[in-house]
Motif scaffolding. Structure first.
Motif, mmCIF file in Angstrom:
data_model
loop_
_atom_site.group_PDB
_atom_site.id
_atom_site.type_symbol
_atom_site.label_atom_id
_atom_site.label_comp_id
_atom_site.label_asym_id
_atom_site.label_seq_id
_atom_site.Cartn_x
_atom_site.Cartn_y
_atom_site.Cartn_z
ATOM 1 N N ILE B 182 0.839 -1.198 0.000
ATOM 2 C CA ILE B 182 0.000 0.000 0.000
ATOM 3 C C ILE B 182 0.871 1.243 0.000
ATOM 4 O O ILE B 182 0.599 2.207 -0.722
ATOM 5 C CB ILE B 182 -0.931 -0.042 1.213
ATOM 6 N N GLY B 183 1.944 1.189 0.804
ATOM 7 C CA GLY B 183 2.873 2.305 0.795
ATOM 8 C C GLY B 183 3.406 2.554 -0.606
ATOM 9 O O GLY B 183 3.417 3.683 -1.107
ATOM 10 N N LEU B 184 3.797 1.464 -1.240
ATOM 11 C CA LEU B 184 4.343 1.587 -2.591
ATOM 12 C C LEU B 184 3.296 2.160 -3.544
ATOM 13 O O LEU B 184 3.586 3.059 -4.342
ATOM 14 C CB LEU B 184 4.796 0.198 -3.053
ATOM 15 N N LEU B 185 2.074 1.650 -3.426
ATOM 16 C CA LEU B 185 1.014 2.121 -4.321
ATOM 17 C C LEU B 185 0.763 3.610 -4.115
ATOM 18 O O LEU B 185 0.605 4.368 -5.081
ATOM 19 C CB LEU B 185 -0.262 1.319 -4.055
ATOM 20 N N ILE B 186 0.761 4.019 -2.855
ATOM 21 C CA ILE B 186 0.509 5.440 -2.598
ATOM 22 C C ILE B 186 1.678 6.273 -3.103
ATOM 23 O O ILE B 186 1.475 7.341 -3.702
ATOM 24 C CB ILE B 186 0.246 5.658 -1.099
ATOM 25 N N PRO B 228 1.271 20.413 -1.943
ATOM 26 C CA PRO B 228 1.999 20.855 -0.754
ATOM 27 C C PRO B 228 3.297 20.067 -0.556
ATOM 28 O O PRO B 228 3.360 18.872 -0.866
ATOM 29 C CB PRO B 228 1.001 20.576 0.371
ATOM 30 N N ALA B 229 4.291 20.754 -0.037
ATOM 31 C CA ALA B 229 5.630 20.165 0.034
ATOM 32 C C ALA B 229 5.659 18.913 0.887
ATOM 33 O O ALA B 229 6.505 18.039 0.701
ATOM 34 C CB ALA B 229 6.617 21.184 0.578
ATOM 35 N N ILE B 230 4.703 18.801 1.803
ATOM 36 C CA ILE B 230 4.695 17.642 2.689
ATOM 37 C C ILE B 230 4.618 16.348 1.892
ATOM 38 O O ILE B 230 5.133 15.308 2.287
ATOM 39 C CB ILE B 230 3.517 17.753 3.683
ATOM 40 N N TRP B 231 3.989 16.451 0.696
ATOM 41 C CA TRP B 231 3.816 15.235 -0.104
ATOM 42 C C TRP B 231 5.134 14.729 -0.651
ATOM 43 O O TRP B 231 5.245 13.540 -0.975
ATOM 44 C CB TRP B 231 2.806 15.461 -1.223
ATOM 45 N N LEU B 232 6.106 15.595 -0.778
ATOM 46 C CA LEU B 232 7.418 15.106 -1.215
ATOM 47 C C LEU B 232 7.984 14.179 -0.140
ATOM 48 O O LEU B 232 8.425 13.062 -0.417
ATOM 49 C CB LEU B 232 8.354 16.296 -1.454
ATOM 50 N N THR B 233 7.938 14.650 1.095
ATOM 51 C CA THR B 233 8.385 13.806 2.201
ATOM 52 C C THR B 233 7.539 12.545 2.276
ATOM 53 O O THR B 233 8.053 11.431 2.416
ATOM 54 C CB THR B 233 8.257 14.579 3.529
ATOM 55 N N LEU B 234 6.205 12.738 2.149
ATOM 56 C CA LEU B 234 5.314 11.595 2.275
ATOM 57 C C LEU B 234 5.567 10.557 1.187
ATOM 58 O O LEU B 234 5.493 9.354 1.443
ATOM 59 C CB LEU B 234 3.855 12.058 2.234
ATOM 60 N N SER B 235 5.860 11.035 -0.022
ATOM 61 C CA SER B 235 6.124 10.064 -1.073
ATOM 62 C C SER B 235 7.353 9.244 -0.722
ATOM 63 O O SER B 235 7.373 8.016 -0.892
ATOM 64 C CB SER B 235 6.294 10.766 -2.420
ATOM 65 N N GLY B 236 8.391 9.924 -0.213
ATOM 66 C CA GLY B 236 9.575 9.180 0.201
ATOM 67 C C GLY B 236 9.234 8.187 1.291
ATOM 68 O O GLY B 236 9.617 7.009 1.232
ATOM 69 N N LEU B 237 8.430 8.618 2.264
ATOM 70 C CA LEU B 237 8.075 7.728 3.360
ATOM 71 C C LEU B 237 7.188 6.583 2.881
ATOM 72 O O LEU B 237 7.284 5.464 3.384
ATOM 73 C CB LEU B 237 7.370 8.520 4.464
ATOM 74 N N ALA B 238 6.341 6.869 1.882
ATOM 75 C CA ALA B 238 5.474 5.812 1.360
ATOM 76 C C ALA B 238 6.311 4.712 0.714
ATOM 77 O O ALA B 238 6.101 3.517 0.966
ATOM 78 C CB ALA B 238 4.485 6.400 0.357
ATOM 79 N N PHE B 239 7.263 5.130 -0.106
ATOM 80 C CA PHE B 239 8.137 4.117 -0.711
ATOM 81 C C PHE B 239 8.944 3.415 0.376
ATOM 82 O O PHE B 239 9.192 2.206 0.310
ATOM 83 C CB PHE B 239 9.071 4.752 -1.735
ATOM 84 N N LEU B 240 9.349 4.186 1.369
ATOM 85 C CA LEU B 240 10.098 3.588 2.473
ATOM 86 C C LEU B 240 9.258 2.526 3.172
ATOM 87 O O LEU B 240 9.764 1.456 3.526
ATOM 88 C CB LEU B 240 10.515 4.685 3.451
#
Lengths: 534, 678, 102
Positions: B182-186, B228-240
């Motif tokens: 799910i993280g990867l998908l997001i 919003p810039a938070i999504w850049l971090t969130l995308s990294g965390l999602a893949f993580l």
């Protein structure tokens, strides 16, 4: 190419029904063979149409982009002061309906195959099945709202009897519940149809019309009519168009079904005989989704845009709620019924996203769910036929006694929980991607909905795998002991043969989704631009 | 960089990927007839050869990209494609290189298993999915393979499906991996929403879309779109999150120890190159996406996992569990390495780790195999995986001991092994990274040193307990060395665990060809001192730890109480399983039960209530109709009837009575008239 | 002098006697006699009032007419009584109740 191809497809079952009525009741075997031949012909015909269907035929609002269309005057009645009644026999196919016609033909033949060992009142059963077949085909191709409604209501009648006569222990309860639920929705739909009729005029003849395509064009609404785009009428303090949209949405959403209007589904599924469960899950639920896209979105695009947030929320709630309730079920069939609720939630979520990815993903999910849920119900039927029990805890270690059956179940389960390589994966993944994209594209759905929806994918893995573990793995142990062991034979050739096309289709569409996507893309884009106005 | 000389490379790589799949399909078609594994072994060998060819052509050259249109959704085309660059061809080679010995080993190890035909099928699918994953040129395809890897591991972990523990473990593995999926998908959804494409090259090239996107005014802006810039971090965390689940990092590592329920050969494959490697590979693949926050989280998780898993490994008794936690710990090293920006070192460690960990498992499998044999032969009931029941096996199984010792040395990071080189690279880089970090982050590298020390201790404990310590029971002297089908693959892997495969220089990691092939663009400034200090320190720590283990386990000078809190915490794996059971699984099940009841009684109850209300109203209306409306009508009739009945009494039939009545009435009328007129 | 009142009083007495006979006697013949008395009381009145019509003698004419009719009526009534007697074997009106529904 025969211009009446679509009509032939629709009314072939009616012919078969007439033939069946003429055959004396003693010829028991004849009915199923006639049904099988009819189904086979329909499958070939719809397959040919699918093959011939031009990918550029977007349809939706433009009549010239519909294919296999027939447009004949049907009822013309001079009503004096109220103008001329104009009802057409207007059918046609676009990318929205083409896959469903094929799906219907496929599911029908599978349902006929699943009814092969039926013993009770064969004549009535197959005649009703054929009428149902005709009605469903009609619903998917009707472009005149009146005609649509006729087919839509016609569909209920055979289903009521098919569940009420051939169903399980609480069949009457389930049949009445199903019937009333659906009727509740469609009765109010009729009011909206009438309202639309008096609001819309045919630009060519100037008469009021039931033509859906005319209803999609804001220019055809009389300036001060009830549903006029500009008049902004209010009904009970709610904008009239919004109210009409909600009424139509509820009518179709009951079919989908959405939480909390879903409770007819588990009962109907549990009580219906296996073939009817297959039809219910495989086709009937899709009519809900199809209706929302074609009618709610098509005729009230402004309201669709305005209510998308709520639709998305309902979708998310359905996904999660259905999945959670499925997790807690003991009855295998009930579990699958609730998984349907969850999976159909994706359709709604994708539709609400109003992005090409989400919408196409939603339609793809409907197609995929069509044969996967049919396969699931069929598989439950296989078990139920043998021991007349469906309680998950009454079985254990089936893999050792029924290896082929287990392989089929495992494949179908994995396909349903969205394993890549199977069709459901494409549908669900793109619904999530599309939903996520929605805010970036036009700010309709917030991004958290995509994340919440994806939790449903996780839960579906949980309930399917848990069931797999509880029923199929481990050391064999059955409630019925040796007696059951003797009757729990592996799937027969007929059963395997019925399963194969569904799994093959799920695989084919999963590996090469373009088979379906290339046919629906144009319509999806047209619908998206109709609703978002861009 | 020079272009590879041939243009048909994508097809060769495709052949390498598809061969195991073809083998799997053929095995499936052949069914029970394919017991020998000949098809699968041929397929993987062919795959190895083609992969080696591709590797030779691509390594050090410019990437090769081949793609074919898959489908179009809306207006966006999706492709099936192969991206052959240094990263991917390295992995492409590594997978069959590990898988081939495992296949050969399995021939002997799985001999006589009734389901062996399924085994070959699943194994082929597993290798196919992993190889496709590493060469996938877009994230969507990668996601597809990612899930397929999980699916194949599900099949293999639950291979002995009549064992309850096995089927619970594979369910757990799949569901925990699903969280990561799910993280990867997001993550994919975020990238798609932002960039409109999922092509890895377009996105993550040094001049790709991700590099070109900027964060300004709290917005993450890329090619006309922004969020919003938070999504850049969130995308990294999602893949993580995806990588955490797949590569078994805290807190989603719980599936890996349980996954030991699969055949040991499968474990070796899962732990070496096919499953857990996927997460690390993904992180390296999309490295440019991670911003500072994401990298920091990654580094912290990696370091924590490395220490935690090493700590858990200290007290385990199951030989495979020790190795499982060792894998988790080593993966923690890799994830930490990527978090610290050294993905080249992480991938290097991934490669060296693949060999020695695979070897450790195969050797452990050899021991288990022989222990089972012993059990069968003498009717014993020793747990074949419990190291407390072993000891002194070095005399009976000298070759197994030798190869396992080599692998253990590599894991412990002793000089002259591949593990020494890669761990060194990681530690050196960690120090360099730590030197420029603010605050507490500076301490992270030292935790890695601690984890390395613990690693040396627990692996030494394993080796000593199994091979060196006095035998637990006398029968153990009857154990035999394994057959050559199992020995040859192990010897091959032992050779690959040595330094020579990776670098001609046994001590200088800088000269390893593998890291030179993919050095990141930005690295922290080098600390020359670290390059000499770190190897020496690490080796000294490892030696010290090994000596300690020797003293405790061979000399029997065991100083610890087994009832201490720390000991119990380690033995029970931090009670994490129980915690998850309490904090996640039970609440979810409870919620689902509550919802089911709510559905039955509240939602359906409302509907049924409406139905009952309808029936009640109908009954009321029916009653009204029967008694009020119809009642009135009948009342009128009844009154008429009753009146008639009364009046009929007057009709006596006697003429004189009638006449009297007439007379009487006339008389009354007359009287009345008279009174009125009067 | 004999005034109209005397006639009327006599007539009323005859009527009362007739009425009594009609209502109270248990013999149809006597009832018939009572009817005759009532008719005669009426005729007496007609004749008495005929005095005031000296031009046409309407009262007297009508009285004669009534006498004839009464004679005819008596004949028919006696015939009915005879038949009743033959049928019921009684001429007591009390016993003949066939007018009442059974």
């Amino acid at each position: 190419m025969n211009p009446h191809l679509l009509s032939i497809l629709i009314f072939l079952p009616l012919l078969a029904a007439v033939v069946m009525l003429l055959i004396p009741t003693v010829q028991k075997a004849a009915y199923k063979y006639i049904a099988l031949v009819t189904g086979g012909l329909q499958l070939l015909l719809s397959g040919y149409m699918y093959y011939r269907f031009h990918p550029k035929g977007a349809g939706i609002t433009e009549e010239r982009l519909y294919q296999f269309k027939e447009h004949l005057p049907w009822i013309r009645l001079d009503m004096g002061g109220m103008g001329r009644l104009e009802i057409d026999y207007f059918i046609g196919v676009d990318g929205l309906s083409m896959p469903f016609l094929f799906l219907t033909a496929l599911i029908m033949i599978i349902a006929i195959g699943a009814s092969w060992n039926m013993q009770k009142q064969l004549k009535g059963y197959f005649v009703l099945l054929m009428i149902l077949n005709m009605a469903v085909m009609g619903v998917f191709s009707a472009l005149d709202f009146f005609l649509f409604y006729v087919f839509y209501e016609l569909m209920l009648l055979p289903l009521y009897f098919l569940i009420g006569i051939w169903g399980g222990a609480r069949r009457e309860y389930a049949a009445i519940k199903f019937f009333l639920y659906t009727l509740f929705g469609s009765v109010f739909m009729l009011l909206v149809i009438v309202g639309l009729y008096f609001s819309v005029t045919n630009p060519e003849t100037g008469a009021h019309t039931f033509n859906m395509l005319h209803m999609m064009d804001p220019g055809n609404y009389a300036p001060n009519s009830l549903f006029s785009w500009l008049a902004e009428n209010q009904l009970f303090g709610v904008p009239a168009r919004l109210l009409a949209f909600i009424v139509l949405f509820v009518a179709f959403a009951i079919k989908v079904p959405i939480v909390p209007l879903h409770t007819w589904l588990p009962d109907a599924h549990v009580e219906a005989p296996t073939p009817i469960s297959i039809i219910l899950a495989g086709i009937l639920l899709k009519i809900g989704g199809y209706g929302i896209l074609r009618i709610c979105f098509g005729i009230f695009p402004d309201m669709a845009l305005q209510s998308a947030w709520w639709l998305g929320l309902i979708g998310v709630v359905s996904i999660l709620y259905g999945a959670f309730v499925a997790l807690a079920q003991r009855d295998l069939k009930r579990m699958i019924a609730y998984s349907s609720v969850s999976h159909m939630g994706f359709v709604l979520l994708g539709a609400a996203s109003l992005t090409a990815e989400g919408l196409a993903g939603g339609i793809f999910q409907m197609i995929s769910h069509g044969f996967l849920s049919a396969a699931l119900f069929f598989l439950v039927g296989v078990l139920y036929d043998r021991v007349h029990d469906r309680d998950i805890y009454h079985f254990r270690g089936l893999a050792s006694t029924m290896p082929r059956y287990t392989a089929l179940v495992a494949m179908t389960f994995f396909a349903s929980l969205g394993l890549p390589g199977f069709s459901a994966f494409i549908g669900e993944a793109f619904v999530i991607i599309g939903t996520f994209n929605s805010e970036s594209a036009h700010g309709v759905l917030p991004r958290w909905m995509a994340i919440a929806g994806s939790v449903g994918i996780l839960l579906s893995a949980a309930y399917f795998l848990w069931t797999l573990q509880r029923m199929f793995f481990g050391q064999p142990r059955f409630k019925g002991g040796q007696e059951w062991l003797a009757v729990l034979k592996d799937t027969s050739t007929r059963e395997t043969l019925i399963m194969l096309p569904m799994l093959m289709l799920a695989l084919t569409l999963g590996i090469y989704p373009a088979f379906a996507l290339e046919k629906i893309n144009a319509s999806v884009l047209a619908l998206v631009s109709l609703v978002t106005g861009g | 960089m020079p272009q590879p000389s041939v243009t048909y490379l994508p097809f060769v790589a495709l052949a390498a990927v598809l061969l195991p799949f073809a083998g799997s399909l053929l095995s499936a078609i052949a069914g029970r007839r394919s017991q020998s594994g000949a098809i699968a072994i041929t397929a993987i060998a062919g795959s190895l050869l083609t992969a080696a060819y591709v590797f030779a052509q691509v390594w050090g050259n410019a990437p090769v990209h081949g793609q074919w249109q898959w489908f179009v959704i809306g207006e966006t085309p999706f492709h099936v494609g192969l991206l052959l660059d240094n990263q991917s061809v390295l992995m492409l080679l590594l997978v069959p290189l590990i898988a081939l010995p495992v296949h050969l080993y399995s021939v002997a190890y799985m001999k006589g298993d009734p389901g062996i035909h399924r085994y070959w099928m699943y194994l082929g699918l597993f290798c196919f999915a992993m190889m496709a994953l590493v060469v996938a040129d877009n994230l969507f395809l990668l996601y597809v393979c990612w899930e397929l890897v999980g699916f194949a591991s599900y099949l293999l972990i639950g291979f002995w499906f009549t064992r309850d523990t096995a089927v619970q473990a594979n369910k757990k593995a799949f569901i925990v991996n699903r969280i990561g999926d799910i993280g990867l998908l997001i993550g994919i959804a975020i990238l798609y929403a932002q960039f409109g494409t999922l092509d890895i090259r377009t996105l993550f090239d040094p001049h790709g879309l991700v590099a070109a996107s900027v964060v300004a005014d709290g917005q993450w802006i890329a090619s006309g779109r922004s969020m919003p810039a938070i999504w850049l971090t969130l995308s990294g965390l999602a893949f993580l999150l995806g990588a955490i689940a797949k590569s078994a990092q805290f807190p989603l590592h719980v599936w890996l120890p349980d996954a030991m329920e699969g055949p040991t050969a499968v474990s070796s494959l899962i732990h070496a190159a096919t499953m857990v490697a996927a997460g690390v590979f993904l992180l390296a693949r999309i490295f440019p996406l991670f911003n500072g926050t994401a990298l920091m989280v990654m580094a912290c998780i990696g370091v924590f996992t490395a220490c935690m898993a090493a700590y858990f490994a200290l007290t385990q008794y199951d030989i495979k569990k020790i190795l499982a936690f060792s894998t988790i710990s080593q993966l923690g090293f890799m994830v930490a390495g990527i978090g610290m920006g050294a993905y080249h070192a992480a991938l290097f460690h991934l490669a060296t780790h693949a060999f020695f960990k695979c070897l450790l498992f195969l050797a452990a499998g050899a021991v288990i195999h022989e222990m089972q044999h012993l059990n069968k032969q003498y009717g014993l009931e020793i747990d074949p995986q419990d190291i407390r029941g072993m000891g002194g096996l070095r005399r009976q199984m000298p070759l197994t001991f030798t190869v396992m010792a080599i692998a253990a040395l590599a894991l412990g990071g002793f000089p002259l092994t591949g593990g020494f080189l890669s761990k060194d690279a990681l530690l050196v880089h960690a120090l360099e990274w730590g030197a420029i970090q603010p605050g507490l982050l500076r301490l992270l590298p030292y935790f890695l040193f601690a984890a390395a020390g613990l690693t040396a201790f627990y692996i030494a404990r394993l080796i000593f307990k199994v091979f060196v310590a006095p035998p637990a029971i006398d029968r153990l002297t009857q154990i035999h060395e394994v057959g050559k089908w199992m020995l040859v693959p192990m010897l091959f892997l032992a050779a690959c665990s040595l330094f020579l495969v990776f670098s001609l220089h046994p001590f200088d990691v800088g000269r390893a060809w593998l890291t030179q092939g993919m050095v990141p663009d930005t690295l922290p400034p080098t600390l020359p001192a670290a390059h000499t200090l770190v190897p020496v320190t690490a080796t000294l720590i490892a030696l010290l730890m090994a000596w300690l283990a020797w003293k405790w386990y061979v000399k029997g000078a065991y100083p610890l109480r087994t009832t201490g809190l720390l000991y119990k915490l380690s033995l029970n794996q931090g009670y994490l399983d129980k915690l998850y059971d309490l904090a996640v699984i039970s609440p979810v099940l409870r919620l689902s039960h509550v919802l089911r009841e709510a559905d039955r009684y509240l939602v359906d109850g409302t509907i049924d209530g409406l139905g009952r209300l309808g029936r009640l109203l109908a009954a009321l209306a029916g009653w009204m109709d029967q008694y009020v409306v119809d009642g009135t009508v009948r009342l009128i009739g009844k009154i008429a009837y009753g009146l008639g009945n009364v009046l009929r009494r007057t009709q006596t039939g006697r003429v004189q009575y009638y006449l009297f009545t007439m007379f009487f009435i006339v008389l009354i009328v007359l009287l009345y008239q008279m009174i009125i007129h009067a | 002098m004999i005034t109209l009142t005397h006639f009327l009083v006599v007539s009323a007495c005859i009527f009362a006697a007739g009425m009594y006979a009609v209502l109270a006697r248990r013999n149809a013949i006597m009832v018939l006699v009572g009817i005759e008395l009532i008719i005669n009381a009426a005729i007496l009145n007609l004749v008495a009032f005929g005095r005031y019509d000296s031009t046409h003698y309407g009262g007297q004419v009508f009285a004669v007419f009534a006498i004839v009719l009464a004679a005819a009526g008596v004949a028919v009534a006696l015939a009915i009584i005879l038949n009743v007697y033959q049928h019921y074997k009684t001429i007591n009106p009390e016993d003949i109740r066939d007018l009442k529904e059974k």
